[in-house]
Scaffold this motif. Structure first.
Motif, PDB file in Angstrom:
ATOM      1  N   GLY A  64       9.363 -10.518   2.207  1.00 22.08           N
ATOM      2  CA  GLY A  64       9.968 -10.015   0.970  1.00 22.08           C
ATOM      3  C   GLY A  64      11.376 -10.555   0.765  1.00 22.08           C
ATOM      4  O   GLY A  64      11.757 -10.948  -0.344  1.00 22.08           O
ATOM      5  N   ALA A  65      12.167 -10.595   1.863  1.00 24.08           N
ATOM      6  CA  ALA A  65      13.542 -11.102   1.765  1.00 24.08           C
ATOM      7  C   ALA A  65      13.564 -12.585   1.437  1.00 24.08           C
ATOM      8  O   ALA A  65      14.338 -13.038   0.590  1.00 24.08           O
ATOM      9  CB  ALA A  65      14.286 -10.835   3.084  1.00 24.08           C
ATOM     10  N   VAL A  66      12.694 -13.361   2.099  1.00 24.04           N
ATOM     11  CA  VAL A  66      12.623 -14.794   1.826  1.00 24.04           C
ATOM     12  C   VAL A  66      12.181 -15.045   0.388  1.00 24.04           C
ATOM     13  O   VAL A  66      12.749 -15.880  -0.330  1.00 24.04           O
ATOM     14  CB  VAL A  66      11.658 -15.496   2.812  1.00 24.04           C
ATOM     15  CG1 VAL A  66      11.425 -16.946   2.390  1.00 24.04           C
ATOM     16  CG2 VAL A  66      12.215 -15.447   4.221  1.00 24.04           C
ATOM     17  N   GLY A  67      11.155 -14.297  -0.050  1.00 18.77           N
ATOM     18  CA  GLY A  67      10.690 -14.442  -1.431  1.00 18.77           C
ATOM     19  C   GLY A  67      11.776 -14.086  -2.432  1.00 18.77           C
ATOM     20  O   GLY A  67      11.950 -14.768  -3.454  1.00 18.77           O
ATOM     21  N   GLY A  68      12.527 -13.008  -2.147  1.00 22.11           N
ATOM     22  CA  GLY A  68      13.618 -12.609  -3.037  1.00 22.11           C
ATOM     23  C   GLY A  68      14.722 -13.649  -3.090  1.00 22.11           C
ATOM     24  O   GLY A  68      15.252 -13.949  -4.167  1.00 22.11           O
ATOM     25  N   MET A  69      15.075 -14.241  -1.919  1.00 16.99           N
ATOM     26  CA  MET A  69      16.114 -15.276  -1.893  1.00 16.99           C
ATOM     27  C   MET A  69      15.667 -16.515  -2.657  1.00 16.99           C
ATOM     28  O   MET A  69      16.456 -17.126  -3.373  1.00 16.99           O
ATOM     29  CB  MET A  69      16.441 -15.647  -0.441  1.00 16.99           C
ATOM     30  CG  MET A  69      17.155 -14.553   0.343  1.00 16.99           C
ATOM     31  SD  MET A  69      18.739 -14.063  -0.387  1.00 16.99           S
ATOM     32  CE  MET A  69      19.658 -15.589  -0.239  1.00 16.99           C
ATOM     33  N   ILE A  70      14.379 -16.879  -2.512  1.00 12.48           N
ATOM     34  CA  ILE A  70      13.866 -18.041  -3.244  1.00 12.48           C
ATOM     35  C   ILE A  70      13.933 -17.780  -4.747  1.00 12.48           C
ATOM     36  O   ILE A  70      14.312 -18.656  -5.532  1.00 12.48           O
ATOM     37  CB  ILE A  70      12.422 -18.352  -2.812  1.00 12.48           C
ATOM     38  CG1 ILE A  70      12.404 -18.864  -1.368  1.00 12.48           C
ATOM     39  CG2 ILE A  70      11.788 -19.388  -3.745  1.00 12.48           C
ATOM     40  CD1 ILE A  70      11.021 -19.086  -0.808  1.00 12.48           C
ATOM     41  N   LEU A  74      16.105 -19.897  -7.387  1.00 14.77           N
ATOM     42  CA  LEU A  74      15.521 -20.564  -8.547  1.00 14.77           C
ATOM     43  C   LEU A  74      16.237 -20.158  -9.836  1.00 14.77           C
ATOM     44  O   LEU A  74      16.480 -20.989 -10.711  1.00 14.77           O
ATOM     45  CB  LEU A  74      14.029 -20.231  -8.644  1.00 14.77           C
ATOM     46  CG  LEU A  74      13.121 -20.880  -7.592  1.00 14.77           C
ATOM     47  CD1 LEU A  74      11.692 -20.362  -7.727  1.00 14.77           C
ATOM     48  CD2 LEU A  74      13.146 -22.398  -7.715  1.00 14.77           C
ATOM     49  N   ILE A  75      16.571 -18.869  -9.943  1.00 13.38           N
ATOM     50  CA  ILE A  75      17.285 -18.386 -11.131  1.00 13.38           C
ATOM     51  C   ILE A  75      18.655 -19.061 -11.238  1.00 13.38           C
ATOM     52  O   ILE A  75      19.074 -19.496 -12.316  1.00 13.38           O
ATOM     53  CB  ILE A  75      17.447 -16.853 -11.087  1.00 13.38           C
ATOM     54  CG1 ILE A  75      16.075 -16.174 -11.244  1.00 13.38           C
ATOM     55  CG2 ILE A  75      18.405 -16.378 -12.186  1.00 13.38           C
ATOM     56  CD1 ILE A  75      16.118 -14.674 -11.064  1.00 13.38           C
ATOM     57  N   ILE A  76      19.365 -19.165 -10.096  1.00 12.68           N
ATOM     58  CA  ILE A  76      20.687 -19.812 -10.093  1.00 12.68           C
ATOM     59  C   ILE A  76      20.565 -21.272 -10.517  1.00 12.68           C
ATOM     60  O   ILE A  76      21.361 -21.777 -11.320  1.00 12.68           O
ATOM     61  CB  ILE A  76      21.325 -19.720  -8.694  1.00 12.68           C
ATOM     62  CG1 ILE A  76      21.703 -18.260  -8.390  1.00 12.68           C
ATOM     63  CG2 ILE A  76      22.572 -20.612  -8.603  1.00 12.68           C
ATOM     64  CD1 ILE A  76      22.221 -18.047  -6.982  1.00 12.68           C
ATOM     65  N   ILE A  77      19.549 -21.968  -9.986  1.00 16.51           N
ATOM     66  CA  ILE A  77      19.350 -23.379 -10.327  1.00 16.51           C
ATOM     67  C   ILE A  77      19.059 -23.543 -11.807  1.00 16.51           C
ATOM     68  O   ILE A  77      19.597 -24.434 -12.479  1.00 16.51           O
ATOM     69  CB  ILE A  77      18.201 -23.976  -9.487  1.00 16.51           C
ATOM     70  CG1 ILE A  77      18.622 -24.085  -8.017  1.00 16.51           C
ATOM     71  CG2 ILE A  77      17.805 -25.355 -10.022  1.00 16.51           C
ATOM     72  CD1 ILE A  77      17.525 -24.552  -7.104  1.00 16.51           C
ATOM     73  N   ILE A  78      18.198 -22.661 -12.352  1.00 14.56           N
ATOM     74  CA  ILE A  78      17.840 -22.749 -13.769  1.00 14.56           C
ATOM     75  C   ILE A  78      19.059 -22.512 -14.653  1.00 14.56           C
ATOM     76  O   ILE A  78      19.313 -23.252 -15.609  1.00 14.56           O
ATOM     77  CB  ILE A  78      16.723 -21.740 -14.106  1.00 14.56           C
ATOM     78  CG1 ILE A  78      15.414 -22.170 -13.421  1.00 14.56           C
ATOM     79  CG2 ILE A  78      16.517 -21.637 -15.612  1.00 14.56           C
ATOM     80  CD1 ILE A  78      14.315 -21.134 -13.528  1.00 14.56           C
ATOM     81  N   VAL A  79      19.842 -21.455 -14.320  1.00 14.74           N
ATOM     82  CA  VAL A  79      21.036 -21.140 -15.113  1.00 14.74           C
ATOM     83  C   VAL A  79      22.066 -22.259 -15.009  1.00 14.74           C
ATOM     84  O   VAL A  79      22.651 -22.691 -16.012  1.00 14.74           O
ATOM     85  CB  VAL A  79      21.655 -19.802 -14.644  1.00 14.74           C
ATOM     86  CG1 VAL A  79      23.005 -19.570 -15.323  1.00 14.74           C
ATOM     87  CG2 VAL A  79      20.707 -18.647 -14.936  1.00 14.74           C
ATOM     88  N   PHE A  80      22.294 -22.782 -13.792  1.00 18.36           N
ATOM     89  CA  PHE A  80      23.267 -23.854 -13.587  1.00 18.36           C
ATOM     90  C   PHE A  80      22.850 -25.120 -14.327  1.00 18.36           C
ATOM     91  O   PHE A  80      23.677 -25.779 -14.965  1.00 18.36           O
ATOM     92  CB  PHE A  80      23.403 -24.133 -12.091  1.00 18.36           C
ATOM     93  CG  PHE A  80      24.410 -25.199 -11.762  1.00 18.36           C
ATOM     94  CD1 PHE A  80      25.767 -24.922 -11.800  1.00 18.36           C
ATOM     95  CD2 PHE A  80      23.999 -26.480 -11.419  1.00 18.36           C
ATOM     96  CE1 PHE A  80      26.694 -25.907 -11.498  1.00 18.36           C
ATOM     97  CE2 PHE A  80      24.915 -27.471 -11.126  1.00 18.36           C
ATOM     98  CZ  PHE A  80      26.269 -27.181 -11.161  1.00 18.36           C
ATOM     99  N   SER A  81      21.552 -25.449 -14.255  1.00 16.82           N
ATOM    100  CA  SER A  81      21.057 -26.648 -14.936  1.00 16.82           C
ATOM    101  C   SER A  81      21.216 -26.524 -16.448  1.00 16.82           C
ATOM    102  O   SER A  81      21.588 -27.477 -17.127  1.00 16.82           O
ATOM    103  CB  SER A  81      19.585 -26.884 -14.585  1.00 16.82           C
ATOM    104  OG  SER A  81      19.431 -27.122 -13.199  1.00 16.82           O
ATOM    105  N   ALA A  82      20.927 -25.313 -16.960  1.00 14.98           N
ATOM    106  CA  ALA A  82      21.070 -25.093 -18.400  1.00 14.98           C
ATOM    107  C   ALA A  82      22.517 -25.259 -18.832  1.00 14.98           C
ATOM    108  O   ALA A  82      22.808 -25.859 -19.871  1.00 14.98           O
ATOM    109  CB  ALA A  82      20.555 -23.701 -18.762  1.00 14.98           C
ATOM    110  N   ARG A  83      23.449 -24.740 -18.029  1.00 18.25           N
ATOM    111  CA  ARG A  83      24.871 -24.863 -18.365  1.00 18.25           C
ATOM    112  C   ARG A  83      25.335 -26.310 -18.279  1.00 18.25           C
ATOM    113  O   ARG A  83      26.115 -26.771 -19.122  1.00 18.25           O
ATOM    114  CB  ARG A  83      25.710 -23.992 -17.425  1.00 18.25           C
ATOM    115  CG  ARG A  83      25.576 -22.495 -17.698  1.00 18.25           C
ATOM    116  CD  ARG A  83      26.530 -21.694 -16.843  1.00 18.25           C
ATOM    117  NE  ARG A  83      26.469 -20.272 -17.162  1.00 18.25           N
ATOM    118  CZ  ARG A  83      27.221 -19.351 -16.571  1.00 18.25           C
ATOM    119  NH1 ARG A  83      28.087 -19.703 -15.637  1.00 18.25           N
ATOM    120  NH2 ARG A  83      27.119 -18.087 -16.913  1.00 18.25           N
ATOM    121  N   MET A  84      24.855 -27.035 -17.264  1.00 18.51           N
ATOM    122  CA  MET A  84      25.233 -28.438 -17.123  1.00 18.51           C
ATOM    123  C   MET A  84      24.709 -29.264 -18.293  1.00 18.51           C
ATOM    124  O   MET A  84      25.424 -30.112 -18.834  1.00 18.51           O
ATOM    125  CB  MET A  84      24.683 -28.991 -15.809  1.00 18.51           C
ATOM    126  CG  MET A  84      25.432 -28.516 -14.577  1.00 18.51           C
ATOM    127  SD  MET A  84      27.168 -29.042 -14.544  1.00 18.51           S
ATOM    128  CE  MET A  84      26.957 -30.806 -14.353  1.00 18.51           C
TER     129      MET A  84
END
Length: 247
Positions: A64-70, A74-84
Motif C-alpha cells: 500500500g505504501a509503495v503504491g501510494g508513493m508511486i 506520478l501526480i508530481i510528474i504530471i503537474v510538473f510536466s504540465a507547468r514546464m
C-alpha cells in the motif's frame, strides 16, 4: 551533483516507505498486544475480532505504501510536466532583446541607420534624460518579422568613458545587454504574441570595467514601462503615447 540528486531521489521515497511501514506496524503491534492481553484477561469469552498475522500486515502495508508513493510520484510528474510545457509555451511569446550595431546593422533590415533617422513603418518618439538621448521607435503595424520596439541611444555629456546597459524585464525574467556608447546602433525588442507589461531599463555607467558593470549599481538609470493591451495597442506613460499597432 547529478549523482547526489539521483541518490537523494531514490533514498527519500524508500525512507518514506520504511517510515510509513514502521509507524503502521507500531500501531498494529500495540493493538495486537492489547487484544492478546484482553484475551488473557477475559478468556475465551472475550469478544475479539481476528487480526491478520504480523507478516501479512507488513506485506499489505508495504504494498500500500509503495503504491501510494508511486501514485504521488506520478501526480508530481504530471503537474510538473504540465507547468514546464506551459512555461515553455509562455516563453515563446515573451519579449526578447536583440542588439544591432556595426556590421550586424548593415546586414539587417535597418541598414544605413543613423541616430535620429526616421524608420519606415515605425512611429518615432525622442526623449532626453540628462545627458542621454533616446530615440524610441514603435511599430505601426504588427508583422512577425519586425521588432515591436527599437531604441537608439546617445550620450552628449562630457564624461570620457561611458557604457550603456539595456535590459528588458517582465514577470519573473529579465534579459540585459551591455555595450559601449554607439549612437547609430539599435536595440530591438521583439514581443511576439505577448500581451502584458514589460520594462526597458537603460542604465549608464561612467566606466568600462566589466566587474563594476556586473556588481555595482549604475551611475544613472532610466526606465520605460510598456504595456501590450489585449487589443494590440501599445502604451508607455514615460513617452506619453498609446499606439494601436494592429490597426
Amino acid at each position: 551533483m547529478a549523482a547526489g540528486i539521483s541518490i537523494a531521489s531514490l533514498f527519500l521515497p524508500i525512507a518514506a516507505v520504511v517510515i510509513i511501514v514502521a509507524a503502521a506496524f507500531a500501531v498494529y503491534k500495540a493493538i495486537y498486544k492489547r487484544r492478546i492481553n484482553k484475551r488473557l484477561a477475559e478468556g475465551r469469552e472475550a469478544d475479539i475480532k481476528p487480526m491478520m498475522s504480523p507478516f501479512k500486515f507488513i506485506i499489505v502495508t508495504l504494498l500500500g505504501a509503495v503504491g501510494g508513493m508511486i501514485l504521488i510520484w506520478l501526480i508530481i510528474i504530471i503537474v510538473f510536466s504540465a507547468r514546464m510545457n506551459s512555461q515553455k509555451k509562455d516563453m515563446a511569446v515573451y519579449p526578447s532583446l536583440s542588439f544591432y550595431r556595426d556590421e550586424m546593422l548593415e546586414d539587417s533590415l535597418f541598414a544605413g541607420y543613423k541616430f535620429g533617422d526616421e524608420i519606415k513603418g515605425y512611429n518615432r518618439v525622442s526623449k532626453q534624460f540628462g545627458d542621454v538621448k533616446l530615440e524610441v521607435y514603435i511599430i505601426k503595424n504588427s508583422y512577425d518579422m519586425f521588432p515591436t520596439v527599437l531604441v537608439a541611444s546617445d550620450y552628449v555629456g562630457d564624461k570620457e568613458t561611458v557604457t550603456f546597459c539595456e535590459g528588458v524585464k517582465y514577470s519573473f525574467y529579465s534579459e540585459k545587454w551591455g555595450n559601449d556608447v554607439c549612437p547609430d546602433s539599435l536595440t530591438a525588442i521583439d514581443v511576439g504574441g505577448y500581451k502584458g507589461e514589460f520594462t526597458l531599463e537603460h542604465n549608464v555607467y561612467y566606466t568600462d570595467d566589466a566587474e563594476k558593470l556586473i556588481n555595482e549599481p549604475p551611475d544613472e538609470s532610466y526606465r520605460l514601462d510598456f504595456k501590450i493591451h489585449e487589443s494590440g495597442s501599445i502604451s508607455c506613460p514615460q513617452l506619453g503615447f498609446t499606439v494601436d499597432s494592429w490597426d
